[in-house]
Scaffold this motif. Structure first.
Motif, short mmCIF file in Angstrom:
data_model
loop_
_atom_site.label_atom_id
_atom_site.label_comp_id
_atom_site.label_asym_id
_atom_site.label_seq_id
_atom_site.Cartn_x
_atom_site.Cartn_y
_atom_site.Cartn_z
N ALA A 1 0.84 -1.20 0.00
CA ALA A 1 0.00 0.00 0.00
C ALA A 1 0.87 1.25 0.00
O ALA A 1 1.87 1.33 0.72
CB ALA A 1 -0.91 0.00 1.21
N VAL A 2 0.48 2.22 -0.80
CA VAL A 2 1.16 3.52 -0.81
C VAL A 2 0.75 4.32 0.42
O VAL A 2 1.56 5.00 1.04
CB VAL A 2 0.81 4.30 -2.09
CG1 VAL A 2 1.39 5.71 -2.04
CG2 VAL A 2 1.30 3.55 -3.32
N ALA A 3 -0.53 4.24 0.75
CA ALA A 3 -1.07 5.05 1.85
C ALA A 3 -2.30 4.37 2.41
O ALA A 3 -2.81 3.40 1.85
CB ALA A 3 -1.41 6.46 1.35
N VAL A 4 -2.80 4.92 3.52
CA VAL A 4 -4.04 4.41 4.11
C VAL A 4 -4.78 5.59 4.74
O VAL A 4 -4.20 6.40 5.46
CB VAL A 4 -3.78 3.30 5.14
CG1 VAL A 4 -2.82 3.74 6.24
CG2 VAL A 4 -5.10 2.80 5.73
N PHE A 5 -6.07 5.69 4.42
CA PHE A 5 -6.94 6.70 5.02
C PHE A 5 -7.53 6.06 6.27
O PHE A 5 -8.37 5.15 6.18
CB PHE A 5 -8.01 7.13 4.02
CG PHE A 5 -7.43 7.72 2.76
CD1 PHE A 5 -6.99 9.03 2.73
CD2 PHE A 5 -7.28 6.94 1.61
CE1 PHE A 5 -6.43 9.57 1.57
CE2 PHE A 5 -6.72 7.47 0.46
CZ PHE A 5 -6.30 8.79 0.43
N THR A 6 -7.08 6.55 7.42
CA THR A 6 -7.35 5.84 8.68
C THR A 6 -8.57 6.37 9.43
O THR A 6 -8.91 5.82 10.49
CB THR A 6 -6.12 5.93 9.60
OG1 THR A 6 -5.80 7.32 9.81
CG2 THR A 6 -4.93 5.22 8.98
N GLY A 7 -9.22 7.41 8.92
CA GLY A 7 -10.40 7.93 9.59
C GLY A 7 -10.08 8.33 11.02
O GLY A 7 -9.10 9.03 11.29
N ASP A 8 -10.90 7.86 11.95
CA ASP A 8 -10.68 8.14 13.37
C ASP A 8 -10.18 6.91 14.12
O ASP A 8 -10.31 6.84 15.35
CB ASP A 8 -11.98 8.63 14.01
CG ASP A 8 -12.26 10.09 13.71
OD1 ASP A 8 -11.70 10.62 12.74
OD2 ASP A 8 -13.07 10.71 14.43
N ALA A 9 -9.60 5.96 13.40
CA ALA A 9 -9.00 4.80 14.07
C ALA A 9 -7.58 5.12 14.51
O ALA A 9 -7.21 4.90 15.67
CB ALA A 9 -9.01 3.59 13.14
N LEU A 10 -6.79 5.67 13.60
CA LEU A 10 -5.38 5.97 13.89
C LEU A 10 -5.08 7.40 13.49
O LEU A 10 -5.32 7.81 12.35
CB LEU A 10 -4.46 5.01 13.12
CG LEU A 10 -2.96 5.27 13.22
CD1 LEU A 10 -2.47 5.16 14.67
CD2 LEU A 10 -2.19 4.30 12.32
#
Length: 450
Positions: free
Chosen positions: A129-138
Motif C-alpha cells: 500500500a502507498v497510503a491508508v486513510f485511517t479515519g478516526d481509528a489511527l
C-alpha cells in the motif's frame, strides 16, 4: 495523479481528494463541499466515488450533497444501529479503481461500529500500500476514542485494538492520512504534525506501544472524554443525510436596533475574550470565533436562533463557516459596532478581571460567599489544581449553572483565561451578576509559584 488534503479549520477535520486517469474520489467530505468540485475540475478530474470512513460525531458529512452535485457513488461501512440511507454499504476486501489507483476497504470498528479504513495502492507497484486513510481509528500520535458505546466499553476498545493491527499489517511504508489533526475533539494526544507513516507510528505513537490487548482495553476504558449535546445531532444527520448549507454563508447585517429586536435565542459575542470582558452588550454570551467549533455545541441546540456580535466582517464570515459545518446555522444576523455604540452612550456590561495576588488573598482569607471555579477538563485538573478551588467543566455549565447560587460570587479560571471567559459569559447570560475572571488562570498561578 493527485492526492490533496483539504483541512477544515476549527474542527481540525482532514478530508482528501484523490485522482488519476480522469477520475477522482473524495474521502470524508465536509458539508460545504463545493471546494472538492472546484479542485477536481481544475485538474480535469470527475468525482466518481465518495468514501466515508465512519459516521462522524463532530461535523456534518457533505457526502450526500456532493453526490447530488456530481452523481458520484457514496461508500460507507456496515452500520448495525441504523442503515446509512444515502450510501452503499461496502465490506472488508471490496476494491475500487480510480485510474491507476486502487482503493481497498478495511473494516476497522472500534471508534464506531461502521468504521472503515481505505488502503491506497498504485497498480503499477501493487505489492504494498502507498497510503491508508485511517479515519478516526489511527491519528498522528494517538488513536481514536472508544466512548460512544458505554454499555460495550471493553468490547469496542478491543475492536479498536484489532483494527489497529489490521492497519499496521499494511506495512511501515504506508503513509497515513487520518480524518483529524491536533485540536480535534476526537482525540487529545494528537501530534501537531499532519504527516506520518505506519512505521513511524508503530515506533512512536504511545497508544501503539501496547502489545497486550487487555492492557490496551484497560487504558482506553479509563480515558476521559466529553460528548457535547450536538454530537447527537451530527450522528442523526450523518445517518439520514444532512441538507446543503446556505447558498450565501454570510449573515445579514444588523443595526443595533435590529439586534435588540431580533428575538434571537442567543446573542453571541464572537470577539476576543479581552474585548468581551472589557465591554459587551447586556445578555450576550462570549464565544470567541476561534472556539466556536469546540464549544458552540454545548450551549446551542438544534433550531435555536442566533445573532452574532463581531469586531469585523472577517469574524462574521469565519464564524458562519464554523457554524454551518455543525448545522447550528440559524443565524438571524450579525452586528459590528460595540465600540462605537459604547462611544454613543449605549449601556455595556463588563466582566472584571483579577490577578494572582487577589486570588491568593481570597483563598487565604477563606472569603465567605466566594468560590474559585475551575472550568478546565478533568485530565488537566488531575495534573495540577489550586487547593480550595471547585471544578465544573466549561461545557457542563450548560446544565450545571442551575445548581449554582446567583447570589454567590464566582471567579472563573481555566488554563489561560479563554475558557473562563466563555464560562463567565454563559453565566452572565443566565443572570449571574457577581462574577469575575482570573486573568492568566493556571498559567499565571504556576508562574507565580515556581
Amino acid at each position: 495523479m493527485l492526492l490533496e488534503k483539504i483541512k477544515t479549520p476549527g474542527l481540525a477535520h482532514l478530508s482528501y481528494l484523490v485522482g488519476s486517469g480522469g477520475q477522482a474520489a473524495v474521502i470524508d467530505p465536509r458539508r460545504d463541499c463545493a471546494i472538492y468540485v472546484e479542485k477536481a475540475r481544475a485538474q480535469g478530474l470527475e468525482i466518481t466515488h465518495i468514501f466515508e470512513t465512519h459516521r462522524n460525531e463532530d461535523l456534518v458529512s457533505g457526502a450526500p450533497i456532493l453526490a447530488e452535485m456530481t452523481g458520484a457513488s457514496i461508500l460507507h461501512g456496515p452500520n448495525p444501529e441504523q442503515p446509512i440511507v444515502y450510501a452503499q454499504t461496502v465490506r472488508d476486501g471490496d476494491c475500487f479503481t480510480i485510474g491507476q489507483l486502487e482503493i481497498r476497504v478495511l473494516e476497522t470498528p472500534g471508534h464506531t461500529d461502521d468504521h472503515l479504513a481505505y488502503a491506497l495502492f498504485d497498480t503499477a507497484y501493487p505489492d504494498k500500500a502507498v497510503a491508508v486513510f485511517t479515519g478516526d481509528a489511527l491519528f498522528v500520535g494517538d488513536v481514536g476514542r472508544t466512548d460512544f458505546y458505554p454499555d460495550r466499553a471493553e468490547e469496542v476498545a478491543g475492536l479498536l485494538y484489532d483494527s489497529l493491527q489490521k492497519i499496521l499489517a499494511l506495512g511501515d511504508q504506508a503513509i497515513i492520512h487520518p480524518a483529524h489533526g491536533a485540536g480535534s475533539v476526537c482525540g487529545s494526544g494528537m501530534a501537531k504534525r499532519e504527516f506520518s507513516s505506519v512505521g513511524h507510528e508503530r515506533l512512536n505513537n504511545p497508544r501503539l506501544q501496547f502489545t497486550d490487548r487487555d492492557a490496551f482495553i484497560r487504558f482506553k476504558v479509563s480515558e476521559n472524554h466529553y460528548q457535547p449535546p450536538y454530537f447527537r445531532l451530527m450522528e442523526r444527520l450523518n445517518m439520514e443525510g444532512g441538507t446543503a448549507p446556505p447558498s450565501v454563508i454570510r449573515p445579514r447585517s444588523f443595526s443595533l436596533q435590529q439586534l435588540k429586536s431580533c428575538g434571537a435565542d442567543h446573542l453571541i459575542d464572537i470577539r476576543e475574550p479581552m474585548a468581551y470582558a472589557s465591554g459587551h452588550l447586556p445578555g450576550a454570551m462570549s464565544l470567541p470565533v476561534s472556539m466556536i467549533s469546540a464549544f458552540a455545541g454545548w450551549y446551542i441546540h438544534e433550531g435555536e436562533s442566533l445573532a452574532l456580535i463581531a469586531s469585523d466582517e472577517a469574524q462574521l464570515a469565519t464564524a458562519m463557516e464554523h457554524l454551518v459545518r455543525i448545522a447550528l446555522d440559524n443565524v438571524l444576523g450579525g452586528y459590528i459596532g460595540v465600540v462605537s455604540a459604547a462611544a454613543k452612550g449605549e449601556k455595556m456590561q463588563q466582566t472584571p478581571m483579577i490577578d494572582t495576588s487577589e486570588v491568593e488573598a481570597r483563598l487565604k482569607n477563606d472569603t465567605e460567599g466566594w468560590t474559585l471555579l475551575d472550568v478546565r477538563d478533568a485530565d488537566e485538573r488531575d495534573t495540577v489544581a489550586i487547593e480550595g478551588s471547585q471544578h465544573i467543566y466549561v461545557g457542563h455549565l450548560n446544565k450545571c449553572w442551575r445548581e449554582l447560587d446567583k447570589r454567590h460570587h464566582y471567579t472563573l479560571m481555566c488554563a489561560s483565561g479563554a475558557r473562563a471567559t466563555i464560562a463567565a459569559g454563559w453565566l452572565a447570560s443566565q443572570g449571574f451578576e457577581n462574577i469575575d475572571i482570573y486573568l492568566g488562570s493556571m498559567g499565571a498561578w504556576q508562574a507565580a509559584h515556581k
